[in-house]
Write a protein that holds these residues in place. Structure first.
Motif, PDB file in Angstrom:
ATOM      1  N   SER A  41     -32.842  13.833  75.538  1.00 20.17           N
ATOM      2  CA  SER A  41     -31.770  12.918  75.935  1.00 20.17           C
ATOM      3  C   SER A  41     -32.302  11.912  76.949  1.00 20.17           C
ATOM      4  N   ALA A  42     -31.514  10.836  77.160  1.00 21.05           N
ATOM      5  CA  ALA A  42     -31.885   9.823  78.138  1.00 21.05           C
ATOM      6  C   ALA A  42     -31.542  10.308  79.549  1.00 21.05           C
ATOM      7  N   LEU A  43     -32.276   9.777  80.530  1.00 27.69           N
ATOM      8  CA  LEU A  43     -32.029  10.132  81.928  1.00 27.69           C
ATOM      9  C   LEU A  43     -31.933   8.866  82.765  1.00 27.69           C
ATOM     10  N   SER A  44     -30.997   8.862  83.685  1.00 29.63           N
ATOM     11  CA  SER A  44     -30.923   7.745  84.622  1.00 29.63           C
ATOM     12  C   SER A  44     -31.977   7.937  85.706  1.00 29.63           C
ATOM     13  N   PHE A  45     -32.376   6.835  86.290  1.00 27.00           N
ATOM     14  CA  PHE A  45     -33.357   6.888  87.369  1.00 27.00           C
ATOM     15  C   PHE A  45     -32.816   7.722  88.524  1.00 27.00           C
ATOM     16  N   GLU A  46     -31.526   7.581  88.796  1.00 26.28           N
ATOM     17  CA  GLU A  46     -30.911   8.338  89.884  1.00 26.28           C
ATOM     18  C   GLU A  46     -30.978   9.845  89.624  1.00 26.28           C
ATOM     19  N   MET A  47     -30.779  10.240  88.367  1.00 29.91           N
ATOM     20  CA  MET A  47     -30.868  11.658  88.030  1.00 29.91           C
ATOM     21  C   MET A  47     -32.293  12.178  88.231  1.00 29.91           C
ATOM     22  N   MET A  48     -33.274  11.366  87.829  1.00 25.27           N
ATOM     23  CA  MET A  48     -34.662  11.762  88.038  1.00 25.27           C
ATOM     24  C   MET A  48     -34.949  11.960  89.517  1.00 25.27           C
ATOM     25  N   LEU A  49     -34.491  11.030  90.343  1.00 30.44           N
ATOM     26  CA  LEU A  49     -34.725  11.130  91.775  1.00 30.44           C
ATOM     27  C   LEU A  49     -34.070  12.380  92.357  1.00 30.44           C
ATOM     28  N   SER A  50     -32.846  12.674  91.911  1.00 29.90           N
ATOM     29  CA  SER A  50     -32.136  13.845  92.414  1.00 29.90           C
ATOM     30  C   SER A  50     -32.897  15.127  92.073  1.00 29.90           C
ATOM     31  N   ARG A  51     -33.343  15.237  90.811  1.00 29.86           N
ATOM     32  CA  ARG A  51     -34.071  16.438  90.398  1.00 29.86           C
ATOM     33  C   ARG A  51     -35.410  16.540  91.124  1.00 29.86           C
ATOM     34  N   ALA A  52     -36.108  15.399  91.243  1.00 31.29           N
ATOM     35  CA  ALA A  52     -37.413  15.405  91.889  1.00 31.29           C
ATOM     36  C   ALA A  52     -37.298  15.801  93.354  1.00 31.29           C
ATOM     37  N   THR A  53     -36.316  15.252  94.044  1.00 28.41           N
ATOM     38  CA  THR A  53     -36.121  15.564  95.462  1.00 28.41           C
ATOM     39  C   THR A  53     -35.897  17.057  95.660  1.00 28.41           C
ATOM     40  N   GLU A  54     -35.096  17.642  94.756  1.00 28.00           N
ATOM     41  CA  GLU A  54     -34.774  19.059  94.874  1.00 28.00           C
ATOM     42  C   GLU A  54     -35.966  19.939  94.495  1.00 28.00           C
ATOM     43  N   GLU A  55     -36.597  19.659  93.334  1.00 27.81           N
ATOM     44  CA  GLU A  55     -37.659  20.539  92.837  1.00 27.81           C
ATOM     45  C   GLU A  55     -38.952  20.380  93.623  1.00 27.81           C
ATOM     46  N   TRP A  56     -39.269  19.154  94.017  1.00 32.96           N
ATOM     47  CA  TRP A  56     -40.505  18.924  94.761  1.00 32.96           C
ATOM     48  C   TRP A  56     -40.332  19.189  96.256  1.00 32.96           C
ATOM     49  N   GLN A  57     -39.071  19.295  96.689  1.00 32.17           N
ATOM     50  CA  GLN A  57     -38.756  19.512  98.100  1.00 32.17           C
ATOM     51  C   GLN A  57     -39.407  18.443  98.975  1.00 32.17           C
ATOM     52  N   VAL A  58     -39.125  17.200  98.615  1.00 31.29           N
ATOM     53  CA  VAL A  58     -39.634  16.043  99.359  1.00 31.29           C
ATOM     54  C   VAL A  58     -38.458  15.136  99.702  1.00 31.29           C
ATOM     55  N   GLY A  59     -38.717  14.187 100.578  1.00 31.43           N
ATOM     56  CA  GLY A  59     -37.692  13.230 100.943  1.00 31.43           C
ATOM     57  C   GLY A  59     -37.447  12.228  99.835  1.00 31.43           C
ATOM     58  N   SER A  60     -36.333  11.497  99.932  1.00 34.22           N
ATOM     59  CA  SER A  60     -35.960  10.563  98.873  1.00 34.22           C
ATOM     60  C   SER A  60     -36.977   9.437  98.721  1.00 34.22           C
ATOM     61  N   ALA A  61     -37.586   8.996  99.810  1.00 41.51           N
ATOM     62  CA  ALA A  61     -38.567   7.906  99.725  1.00 41.51           C
ATOM     63  C   ALA A  61     -39.811   8.364  98.972  1.00 41.51           C
ATOM     64  N   VAL A  62     -40.264   9.578  99.278  1.00 44.29           N
ATOM     65  CA  VAL A  62     -41.437  10.118  98.575  1.00 44.29           C
ATOM     66  C   VAL A  62     -41.117  10.328  97.100  1.00 44.29           C
ATOM     67  N   ALA A  63     -39.933  10.880  96.830  1.00 42.85           N
ATOM     68  CA  ALA A  63     -39.531  11.099  95.440  1.00 42.85           C
ATOM     69  C   ALA A  63     -39.468   9.784  94.675  1.00 42.85           C
ATOM     70  N   ARG A  64     -38.902   8.750  95.308  1.00 43.64           N
ATOM     71  CA  ARG A  64     -38.800   7.445  94.648  1.00 43.64           C
ATOM     72  C   ARG A  64     -40.193   6.907  94.305  1.00 43.64           C
ATOM     73  N   ASP A  65     -41.135   7.066  95.231  1.00 39.87           N
ATOM     74  CA  ASP A  65     -42.485   6.561  95.004  1.00 39.87           C
ATOM     75  C   ASP A  65     -43.171   7.308  93.862  1.00 39.87           C
ATOM     76  N   ARG A  66     -43.042   8.644  93.876  1.00 38.00           N
ATOM     77  CA  ARG A  66     -43.720   9.444  92.849  1.00 38.00           C
ATOM     78  C   ARG A  66     -43.073   9.277  91.478  1.00 38.00           C
ATOM     79  N   VAL A  67     -41.751   9.266  91.428  1.00 41.46           N
ATOM     80  CA  VAL A  67     -41.067   9.055  90.152  1.00 41.46           C
ATOM     81  C   VAL A  67     -41.387   7.662  89.617  1.00 41.46           C
ATOM     82  N   GLY A  68     -41.423   6.681  90.513  1.00 40.58           N
ATOM     83  CA  GLY A  68     -41.774   5.334  90.085  1.00 40.58           C
ATOM     84  C   GLY A  68     -43.170   5.266  89.506  1.00 40.58           C
TER      85      GLY A  68
END
Length: 410
Positions: free
Chosen positions: A363-390
């Motif tokens: 299925s498709a994923l929104s960027f916001e959903m990716m950031l939310s999952r990444a922040t939780e699973e990677w246990q990093v801050g939103s800025a770090v998650a945004r950089d890595r997901v990007g």
């Protein structure tokens, strides 16, 4: 090269043998998904040299894949001598591809089989003793290299055309040796060709060589003045490096008449010096292994390469996997993706892009959903998650594995 770390330890820093084999199977399963969707093959069948040959042909654009034909090869008779040895009376037909590929000009190698009676049994005894000798002299090296050897075939000496031992990247997994007279000949051949088989698996799962390697300068050796392309040069250096280490533990053993052990260190050094002078054409993991075998303590660890990212994403955008793209997840969680676009295209994904691929689940994923999952699973801050997901999205978009989708247009 003196004092360099052991080959098994260096190999394991890139990937332990079991991990490397598992990832190779993931790649082959992906190929089966692309050419024969819905087909599942067992590990044993995926490891069979002829299965790997047929998958390789398909990936190279030389035909389709017939799952029925692949299953037929599993019926070939083998003898377990500490290593599976071709014993089927029909082996000459079943192993036509590797026999043809390694044949010297004018020769038509034929395998010894159970149809040869006592002659085969005598060779089988020497092979069994050779495998045992290798495990006794160099247990870590034996486990490290033999994990990549799925089958061995013994050639009738009057048909081999002088082949001492051989393997081919076109039919990976099988080692062919001339009819042996001593266990030491078998042990040395397994180190030599096992090193090649190890390299074949590294080359398809790690960053070793790319398409530009075919255009690189050739190496000319000093002992026969043969000229080798880059891939063959690196494979030869790797094999001689392993043989040089094996020579140390094999000191005092009676060597075969064609043994390379006395020459291995000198030849590994000669080839290694040339490769170091041309390392700019090697990819990161190949450069790391080259330096590490030389005992270069300053060489950095074998890290994943960095990618440029997508830092700005239009609000409301989502992403989905492009049509026709398939992927497989290895036991380590590492992901290999691919598609058929004329010639098949295969991509090994770094850790973050691989994690992102596992999130889509059809299925498709929104960027916001990716950031939310990444922040939780990677246990990093939103800025770090945004950089890595990007960064991860950047690599996947650039390779046309995923694409932007506007939510309002779905």
């Amino acid at each position: 090269m003196l004092g360099s770390p052991s080959a098994p330890a260096l190999h394991a820093q890139l990937a332990p043998a079991d991990v490397l084999v598992d990832e190779r199977r993931a790649l082959y399963r992906l190929a089966v998904d692309l050419f024969a969707p819905g087909t599942e093959l067992s590990d044993n069948l995926l490891d069979h040299p002829i299965t790997r040959y047929e998958i390789g042909r398909a990936l190279s654009g030389h035909g389709d894949l017939d799952p029925g034909q692949l299953r037929e090869v599993s019926a070939m008779g083998v003898r377990d001598l500490g290593l599976l040895v071709a014993s089927d009376p029909a082996a000459a037909d079943q192993l036509e591809a590797p026999l043809r590929i390694v044949a010297p000009d004018g020769a038509k190698p034929e395998p010894l089989t159970e149809a040869d009676g006592a002659r085969f049994e005598a060779a089988a005894g020497i092979v069994a003793d050779g495998v045992a000798l290798l495990r006794k002299l160099a247990p870590a090296m034996a486990s490290d290299l033999l994990a990549h050897v799925s089958m061995l075939a013994v050639l009738r000496s009057e048909t081999s055309g002088g082949v001492v031992s051989a393997s081919s990247r076109y039919v990976p997994g099988i080692v062919l040796i001339d009819e042996p007279t001593t266990p030491m000949e078998v042990a040395e051949a397994l180190v030599h060709e096992g090193a090649h088989e190890k390299f074949f698996d590294f080359a398809i799962t790690r960053e070793f060589l790319d398409v530009h390697a075919e255009d690189a300068e050739y190496f000319e050796n000093s002992w026969s003045h043969a000229r080798w392309p880059l891939e063959q040069t690196f494979a030869a250096w790797h094999a001689y490096s392993c043989l040089a280490q094996f020579a140390v533990v094999a000191e005092g053993e009676r060597l075969g008449p064609h043994s390379l052990l006395p020459k291995a260190r000198e030849r590994a050094t000669e080839i290694g010096e040339w490769l170091l002078a041309h390392e700019f054409v090697l990819l990161p993991h190949a450069r790391w292994l080259l330096h590490a075998f030389s005992g270069d303590a300053a060489v950095p660890g074998p890290e994943d390469s960095a990618v440029d990212g997508v830092r700005t994403v239009p609000e409301g955008s989502c992403f989905e996997v492009r049509s026709g793209v398939a992927h497989r997840v290895a036991g380590t969680g590492r992901v290999v993706a691919g598609r058929l676009a004329g010639r098949p295209e295969i991509y090994w994904l770094d850790a973050d892009p691989g994690w992102l691929m596992r999130q889509f689940r059809g299925s498709a994923l929104s960027f916001e959903m990716m950031l939310s999952r990444a922040t939780e699973e990677w246990q990093v801050g939103s800025a770090v998650a945004r950089d890595r997901v990007g960064s991860a999205l950047g690599s996947l978009v650039r390779e046309s594995i995923v694409e932007y989708v506007q939510m309002g247009n779905r």
